[in-house]
Design a protein around this motif. Structure first.
Motif, short mmCIF file in Angstrom:
data_model
loop_
_atom_site.label_atom_id
_atom_site.label_comp_id
_atom_site.label_asym_id
_atom_site.label_seq_id
_atom_site.Cartn_x
_atom_site.Cartn_y
_atom_site.Cartn_z
N THR A 142 19.22 39.20 33.59
CA THR A 142 17.81 39.20 33.98
C THR A 142 17.68 39.08 35.49
O THR A 142 16.90 39.81 36.13
CB THR A 142 17.07 38.02 33.31
OG1 THR A 142 17.44 37.99 31.94
CG2 THR A 142 15.57 38.15 33.42
N GLU A 143 18.44 38.14 36.07
CA GLU A 143 18.40 37.94 37.53
C GLU A 143 18.81 39.21 38.26
O GLU A 143 18.15 39.63 39.23
CB GLU A 143 19.35 36.82 37.92
CG GLU A 143 18.71 35.44 37.95
CD GLU A 143 19.68 34.41 38.45
OE1 GLU A 143 19.87 34.31 39.68
OE2 GLU A 143 20.29 33.70 37.61
N ILE A 144 19.89 39.83 37.79
CA ILE A 144 20.37 41.07 38.41
C ILE A 144 19.28 42.15 38.33
O ILE A 144 18.97 42.83 39.30
CB ILE A 144 21.68 41.55 37.74
CG1 ILE A 144 22.82 40.58 38.08
CG2 ILE A 144 22.05 42.97 38.20
CD1 ILE A 144 24.08 40.78 37.25
N GLY A 145 18.69 42.25 37.14
CA GLY A 145 17.64 43.25 36.90
C GLY A 145 16.48 43.08 37.86
O GLY A 145 16.01 44.06 38.46
N SER A 146 16.04 41.82 38.06
CA SER A 146 14.87 41.64 38.91
C SER A 146 15.22 41.88 40.38
O SER A 146 14.40 42.40 41.14
CB SER A 146 14.22 40.27 38.67
OG SER A 146 14.94 39.27 39.33
N LEU A 147 16.45 41.54 40.77
CA LEU A 147 16.88 41.85 42.14
C LEU A 147 16.97 43.36 42.36
O LEU A 147 16.57 43.87 43.42
CB LEU A 147 18.24 41.19 42.44
CG LEU A 147 18.20 39.73 42.86
CD1 LEU A 147 19.61 39.17 42.92
CD2 LEU A 147 17.52 39.56 44.21
N GLU A 148 17.45 44.05 41.36
CA GLU A 148 17.56 45.52 41.48
C GLU A 148 16.18 46.16 41.61
O GLU A 148 15.99 47.11 42.39
CB GLU A 148 18.33 46.09 40.29
CG GLU A 148 19.84 46.02 40.52
CD GLU A 148 20.67 46.34 39.30
OE1 GLU A 148 20.10 46.40 38.18
OE2 GLU A 148 21.89 46.52 39.45
N ASP A 149 15.21 45.59 40.85
CA ASP A 149 13.82 46.07 40.97
C ASP A 149 13.33 45.92 42.40
O ASP A 149 12.72 46.83 42.98
CB ASP A 149 12.90 45.26 40.04
CG ASP A 149 13.05 45.72 38.60
OD1 ASP A 149 13.76 46.73 38.37
OD2 ASP A 149 12.50 45.05 37.69
N LYS A 150 13.60 44.71 42.93
CA LYS A 150 13.16 44.43 44.31
C LYS A 150 13.79 45.40 45.30
O LYS A 150 13.10 45.93 46.19
CB LYS A 150 13.53 42.99 44.70
CG LYS A 150 12.45 42.00 44.39
CD LYS A 150 12.79 40.68 45.09
CE LYS A 150 11.99 39.54 44.48
NZ LYS A 150 12.55 38.24 44.90
N VAL A 151 15.08 45.60 45.15
CA VAL A 151 15.79 46.53 46.04
C VAL A 151 15.13 47.90 45.97
O VAL A 151 14.87 48.55 46.99
CB VAL A 151 17.29 46.61 45.68
CG1 VAL A 151 17.97 47.77 46.41
CG2 VAL A 151 17.99 45.31 46.03
N GLY A 152 14.80 48.34 44.76
CA GLY A 152 14.16 49.62 44.54
C GLY A 152 12.84 49.71 45.30
O GLY A 152 12.56 50.69 46.01
N LYS A 153 12.03 48.63 45.18
CA LYS A 153 10.73 48.60 45.84
C LYS A 153 10.89 48.64 47.36
O LYS A 153 10.16 49.35 48.05
CB LYS A 153 9.96 47.34 45.44
CG LYS A 153 9.24 47.49 44.11
CD LYS A 153 8.54 46.21 43.72
CE LYS A 153 8.20 46.24 42.24
NZ LYS A 153 8.10 44.88 41.69
N TYR A 154 11.83 47.85 47.88
CA TYR A 154 12.08 47.83 49.33
C TYR A 154 12.49 49.20 49.85
O TYR A 154 12.11 49.61 50.95
CB TYR A 154 13.16 46.79 49.68
CG TYR A 154 12.63 45.37 49.78
CD1 TYR A 154 11.52 44.96 49.04
CD2 TYR A 154 13.23 44.45 50.63
CE1 TYR A 154 11.04 43.68 49.11
CE2 TYR A 154 12.76 43.13 50.72
CZ TYR A 154 11.66 42.75 49.96
OH TYR A 154 11.20 41.48 50.04
#
Ligand SMILES: [Zn+2]
Length: 237
Positions: A66-78
């Motif tokens: 879950t943590e990895i997933g949410s970080l990946e989302d953030k990276v995508g947005k950035y």
């Protein structure tokens, strides 16, 4: 030299020791049973421990995912944000953020790998614990069944022995039975032979009076006793 009184005492002692031996054999059974049950409980406990361990590791792994997933989302947005940025320093600042997060993702992925490895190990332990119990349980159950059978048989034997003891007792004249009862509290044997002028109970040398009494030279019907320990003695020819 043995007279009828002594004979009756020897029979009484013999049956008494048989009863005692049966009683002590019966007395060991509960502890033996408890030992087997404890082993079973320990083997079941090992399975439970491995199961819990596995469950905990699985949920740890899910959390990491879950943590990895949410970080990946953030990276995508950035990254999308970066496309719309015109100023170079803003672009670089976002780039640094992205790098930091990707570093964090890398660390989390390492931990996820560790968790996966630990899950494999826990699964192996679980399987080993389960197969140990599966292999042993039949043996444990047989042991318990045999112990129960043994208890039943010994209890039946004890009943017979008690009846035989009671009947032997009726053959012993009262004064001799009283003497026997008084002595018996120190443990069997209490009717002992004399060998090489030594008491068969305490192994000390007896007096010549006691020796001649043991040889049956004392008053008619009187029992000879060891002058050291008080046990009833008889001459063994
Ligand atoms: Zn003695």
């Amino acid at each position: 030299m043995t007279g009828p009184v002594l004979e009756s005492l020897l029979v009484l002692q013999d049956r008494d020791s048989k009863r005692l031996s049966l009683e002590s054999q019966i007395a060991t059974i509960p502890a033996e049973m408890a030992r087997v049950e404890k082993t079973i409980a320990a083997e079941k406990g090992a399975i439970e421990t491995a199961r819990t361990e596995n469950r905990e590791l699985e949920s740890k792994k899910k959390l990491l995912e879950t943590e990895i997933g949410s970080l990946e989302d953030k990276v995508g947005k950035y990254k999308i944000q970066q496309l719309g940025v015109r100023k170079n320093d803003e672009y670089q600042a976002l780039g640094r953020e992205i790098d930091t997060m990707q570093g964090q993702i890398g660390e989390l992925e390492d931990r996820e790998l560790e968790a996966m490895y630990a899950i494999d190990e826990a699964k192996k332990r679980f399987a080993a614990a389960e197969s140990a119990l599966r292999e042993n349980i039949a043996g444990h159950e047989t042991r318990i069944r045999l112990l129960r059978e043994r208890e039943v048989n010994l209890t039946a034997e004890l009943k017979v022995a008690q009846a035989e003891l009671a009947s032997a007792r009726t053959q012993v004249p009262t004064p001799a039975a009283r003497l026997y009862d008084r002595l018996v509290s120190r443990g069997l044997p209490i009717v002992v032979p004399v060998r090489s002028a030594k008491c068969g109970g305490c192994h000390l040398k007896i007096s010549s009076e006691a020796e001649s009494a043991a040889r049956g030279k004392g008053p008619e019907g009187e029992l000879a006793t060891c002058d050291q320990c008080g046990r009833i003695i008889y001459w063994e020819s």
